[in-house]
Design a protein around this motif. Structure first.
Motif, PDB file in Angstrom:
ATOM      1  N   ALA A  77       0.842  -1.194   0.000  1.00 30.17           N
ATOM      2  CA  ALA A  77       0.000   0.000   0.000  1.00 30.17           C
ATOM      3  C   ALA A  77       0.878   1.246   0.000  1.00 30.17           C
ATOM      4  CB  ALA A  77      -0.914  -0.004   1.227  1.00 30.17           C
ATOM      5  N   GLY A  78       0.374   2.297  -0.618  1.00 39.47           N
ATOM      6  CA  GLY A  78       1.119   3.539  -0.676  1.00 39.47           C
ATOM      7  C   GLY A  78       2.171   3.562  -1.769  1.00 39.47           C
ATOM      8  N   THR A  79       1.942   2.804  -2.832  1.00 35.96           N
ATOM      9  CA  THR A  79       2.909   2.723  -3.926  1.00 35.96           C
ATOM     10  C   THR A  79       2.283   3.231  -5.212  1.00 35.96           C
ATOM     11  OG1 THR A  79       3.882   0.762  -2.913  1.00 35.96           O
ATOM     12  CG2 THR A  79       4.440   1.175  -5.199  1.00 35.96           C
ATOM     13  N   ARG A  80       3.033   4.042  -5.934  1.00 36.85           N
ATOM     14  CA  ARG A  80       2.632   4.504  -7.262  1.00 36.85           C
ATOM     15  C   ARG A  80       3.580   3.867  -8.267  1.00 36.85           C
ATOM     16  NH1 ARG A  80      -0.952   6.244  -4.603  1.00 36.85           N
ATOM     17  NH2 ARG A  80      -1.769   8.350  -4.508  1.00 36.85           N
ATOM     18  N   VAL A  81       3.041   3.351  -9.357  1.00 37.15           N
ATOM     19  CA  VAL A  81       3.837   2.694 -10.388  1.00 37.15           C
ATOM     20  C   VAL A  81       3.458   3.271 -11.748  1.00 37.15           C
ATOM     21  CG1 VAL A  81       4.406   0.492 -11.489  1.00 37.15           C
ATOM     22  CG2 VAL A  81       3.972   0.567  -9.038  1.00 37.15           C
ATOM     23  N   VAL A  82       4.463   3.600 -12.553  1.00 33.86           N
ATOM     24  CA  VAL A  82       4.251   4.025 -13.936  1.00 33.86           C
ATOM     25  C   VAL A  82       4.962   3.020 -14.826  1.00 33.86           C
ATOM     26  CG1 VAL A  82       4.735   5.780 -15.676  1.00 33.86           C
ATOM     27  CG2 VAL A  82       4.006   6.465 -13.400  1.00 33.86           C
ATOM     28  N   VAL A  83       4.233   2.489 -15.793  1.00 36.53           N
ATOM     29  CA  VAL A  83       4.782   1.543 -16.753  1.00 36.53           C
ATOM     30  C   VAL A  83       4.893   2.273 -18.094  1.00 36.53           C
ATOM     31  CG1 VAL A  83       4.468  -0.665 -17.926  1.00 36.53           C
ATOM     32  CG2 VAL A  83       3.701  -0.388 -15.562  1.00 36.53           C
ATOM     33  N   ARG A  84       6.116   2.386 -18.592  1.00 36.91           N
ATOM     34  CA  ARG A  84       6.357   3.063 -19.864  1.00 36.91           C
ATOM     35  C   ARG A  84       6.741   2.021 -20.904  1.00 36.91           C
ATOM     36  NH1 ARG A  84      11.190   5.566 -21.625  1.00 36.91           N
ATOM     37  NH2 ARG A  84      11.977   5.349 -19.511  1.00 36.91           N
ATOM     38  N   ALA A  85       5.900   1.886 -21.935  1.00 38.79           N
ATOM     39  CA  ALA A  85       6.151   0.900 -22.983  1.00 38.79           C
ATOM     40  C   ALA A  85       7.169   1.445 -23.972  1.00 38.79           C
ATOM     41  CB  ALA A  85       4.855   0.561 -23.704  1.00 38.79           C
ATOM     42  N   LEU A  86       8.100   0.592 -24.376  1.00 35.38           N
ATOM     43  CA  LEU A  86       9.093   0.930 -25.384  1.00 35.38           C
ATOM     44  C   LEU A  86       8.630   0.374 -26.738  1.00 35.38           C
ATOM     45  CD1 LEU A  86      12.289   0.102 -23.306  1.00 35.38           C
ATOM     46  CD2 LEU A  86      11.231   2.337 -23.685  1.00 35.38           C
ATOM     47  N   PRO A  87       9.202   0.832 -27.849  1.00 37.51           N
ATOM     48  CA  PRO A  87       8.750   0.356 -29.164  1.00 37.51           C
ATOM     49  C   PRO A  87       8.750  -1.163 -29.323  1.00 37.51           C
ATOM     50  CG  PRO A  87      10.121   2.273 -29.441  1.00 37.51           C
ATOM     51  CD  PRO A  87      10.172   1.918 -27.976  1.00 37.51           C
ATOM     52  N   ALA A  88       9.630  -1.868 -28.657  1.00 32.71           N
ATOM     53  CA  ALA A  88       9.674  -3.328 -28.762  1.00 32.71           C
ATOM     54  C   ALA A  88       8.438  -4.002 -28.164  1.00 32.71           C
ATOM     55  CB  ALA A  88      10.925  -3.867 -28.079  1.00 32.71           C
ATOM     56  N   ALA A  89       7.666  -3.282 -27.363  1.00 33.52           N
ATOM     57  CA  ALA A  89       6.468  -3.858 -26.745  1.00 33.52           C
ATOM     58  C   ALA A  89       5.401  -4.194 -27.775  1.00 33.52           C
ATOM     59  CB  ALA A  89       5.898  -2.897 -25.711  1.00 33.52           C
ATOM     60  N   ALA A  90       5.441  -3.554 -28.935  1.00 32.05           N
ATOM     61  CA  ALA A  90       4.433  -3.795 -29.965  1.00 32.05           C
ATOM     62  C   ALA A  90       4.589  -5.155 -30.620  1.00 32.05           C
ATOM     63  CB  ALA A  90       4.501  -2.704 -31.025  1.00 32.05           C
ATOM     64  N   SER A  91       5.796  -5.667 -30.662  1.00 31.00           N
ATOM     65  CA  SER A  91       6.031  -6.894 -31.405  1.00 31.00           C
ATOM     66  C   SER A  91       6.349  -8.104 -30.535  1.00 31.00           C
ATOM     67  CB  SER A  91       7.180  -6.672 -32.392  1.00 31.00           C
ATOM     68  OG  SER A  91       8.351  -6.342 -31.689  1.00 31.00           O
ATOM     69  N   SER A  92       6.259  -7.969 -29.221  1.00 31.83           N
ATOM     70  CA  SER A  92       6.576  -9.116 -28.372  1.00 31.83           C
ATOM     71  C   SER A  92       5.638  -9.159 -27.170  1.00 31.83           C
ATOM     72  CB  SER A  92       8.024  -9.039 -27.894  1.00 31.83           C
ATOM     73  OG  SER A  92       8.194  -7.916 -27.077  1.00 31.83           O
ATOM     74  N   GLN A  93       5.676 -10.271 -26.479  1.00 29.13           N
ATOM     75  CA  GLN A  93       4.891 -10.434 -25.267  1.00 29.13           C
ATOM     76  C   GLN A  93       5.592  -9.717 -24.119  1.00 29.13           C
ATOM     77  OE1 GLN A  93       1.914 -11.857 -25.022  1.00 29.13           O
ATOM     78  NE2 GLN A  93       1.929 -12.233 -27.213  1.00 29.13           N
ATOM     79  N   VAL A  94       4.861  -8.966 -23.338  1.00 27.36           N
ATOM     80  CA  VAL A  94       5.458  -8.166 -22.275  1.00 27.36           C
ATOM     81  C   VAL A  94       5.229  -8.750 -20.885  1.00 27.36           C
ATOM     82  CG1 VAL A  94       5.367  -6.038 -23.609  1.00 27.36           C
ATOM     83  CG2 VAL A  94       3.433  -6.667 -22.165  1.00 27.36           C
ATOM     84  N   ALA A  95       4.573  -9.882 -20.782  1.00 31.04           N
ATOM     85  CA  ALA A  95       4.210 -10.432 -19.474  1.00 31.04           C
ATOM     86  C   ALA A  95       5.435 -10.708 -18.601  1.00 31.04           C
ATOM     87  CB  ALA A  95       3.385 -11.700 -19.643  1.00 31.04           C
ATOM     88  N   ASP A  96       6.414 -11.391 -19.148  1.00 27.46           N
ATOM     89  CA  ASP A  96       7.604 -11.723 -18.360  1.00 27.46           C
ATOM     90  C   ASP A  96       8.400 -10.480 -18.000  1.00 27.46           C
ATOM     91  OD1 ASP A  96       6.946 -14.406 -18.482  1.00 27.46           O
ATOM     92  OD2 ASP A  96       8.195 -14.778 -20.249  1.00 27.46           O
ATOM     93  N   ASP A  97       8.527  -9.556 -18.966  1.00 28.09           N
ATOM     94  CA  ASP A  97       9.264  -8.324 -18.705  1.00 28.09           C
ATOM     95  C   ASP A  97       8.579  -7.482 -17.637  1.00 28.09           C
ATOM     96  OD1 ASP A  97      11.282  -8.914 -20.426  1.00 28.09           O
ATOM     97  OD2 ASP A  97      10.638  -7.554 -22.022  1.00 28.09           O
ATOM     98  N   LEU A  98       7.247  -7.411 -17.680  1.00 25.41           N
ATOM     99  CA  LEU A  98       6.533  -6.611 -16.683  1.00 25.41           C
ATOM    100  C   LEU A  98       6.708  -7.209 -15.295  1.00 25.41           C
ATOM    101  CD1 LEU A  98       4.687  -4.208 -16.040  1.00 25.41           C
ATOM    102  CD2 LEU A  98       2.757  -5.743 -16.326  1.00 25.41           C
ATOM    103  N   ALA A  99       6.552  -8.502 -15.163  1.00 24.77           N
ATOM    104  CA  ALA A  99       6.694  -9.143 -13.852  1.00 24.77           C
ATOM    105  C   ALA A  99       8.102  -8.949 -13.298  1.00 24.77           C
ATOM    106  CB  ALA A  99       6.356 -10.624 -13.954  1.00 24.77           C
ATOM    107  N   ALA A 100       9.109  -9.118 -14.144  1.00 29.78           N
ATOM    108  CA  ALA A 100      10.489  -8.976 -13.685  1.00 29.78           C
ATOM    109  C   ALA A 100      10.808  -7.535 -13.308  1.00 29.78           C
ATOM    110  CB  ALA A 100      11.445  -9.462 -14.771  1.00 29.78           C
ATOM    111  N   ALA A 101      10.440  -6.594 -14.165  1.00 26.43           N
ATOM    112  CA  ALA A 101      10.742  -5.188 -13.889  1.00 26.43           C
ATOM    113  C   ALA A 101       9.964  -4.688 -12.682  1.00 26.43           C
ATOM    114  CB  ALA A 101      10.424  -4.333 -15.116  1.00 26.43           C
ATOM    115  N   TRP A 102       8.734  -5.136 -12.525  1.00 33.32           N
ATOM    116  CA  TRP A 102       7.899  -4.724 -11.385  1.00 33.32           C
ATOM    117  C   TRP A 102       8.550  -5.175 -10.085  1.00 33.32           C
ATOM    118  CZ3 TRP A 102       2.703  -2.784 -12.355  1.00 33.32           C
ATOM    119  CH2 TRP A 102       1.985  -2.468 -11.191  1.00 33.32           C
ATOM    120  N   SER A 103       8.989  -6.428 -10.031  1.00 33.28           N
ATOM    121  CA  SER A 103       9.595  -6.933  -8.793  1.00 33.28           C
ATOM    122  C   SER A 103      10.938  -6.257  -8.510  1.00 33.28           C
ATOM    123  CB  SER A 103       9.740  -8.450  -8.848  1.00 33.28           C
ATOM    124  OG  SER A 103      10.637  -8.813  -9.857  1.00 33.28           O
TER     125      SER A 103
END
Length: 113
Positions: A77-103
């Motif tokens: 609680a009390g956390t703000r998160v901003v996710v900024r997509a890079l151009p490579a996000a359009a052509s690949s799956q971002v699930a693994d990258d999001l989980a890893a970067a988030w942690s």
């Protein structure tokens, strides 16, 4: 779908999170995180025109919103998160990258608290 109360909308929140928090980068996205004093968790998304046309950008945003909903359950609680997509996000799956970067971002934030 991500609840409306969990979304960031004000540009001041985005600016404060990006400039005053920590970041973790992956090939498809960058996650910025910041601790604030209140009890809610919020997430915002930045998907620029460099990612692609409107259809592509909206598809990437929908995918990120869906994945972020799962990540918010483990976010303190009390956390703000901003996710900024890079151009490579359009052509690949971002699930693994999001989980890893988030942690990684939350780990860095935990060390700063």
């Amino acid at each position: 779908m991500l609840p409306a109360a969990a979304r960031m909308r004000a540009s001041s929140e985005f600016d404060a999170t990006v400039r005053g928090g920590v970041r973790a980068a992956r090939p498809t996205l960058v996650v910025h995180a910041r601790a604030v004093g209140d009890d809610d968790r919020r997430v915002g998304f930045v998907v620029s025109k460099k990612v692609g046309n409107a259809v592509t950008r909206n598809r990437v945003k929908r995918q990120l919103r869906h994945l972020a909903r799962r990540q918010l359950t483990t976010t303190p609680a009390g956390t703000r998160v901003v996710v900024r997509a890079l151009p490579a996000a359009a052509s690949s799956q971002v699930a693994d990258d999001l989980a890893a970067a988030w942690s990684v971002a939350l780990g860095k934030l935990g060390r700063l608290r």
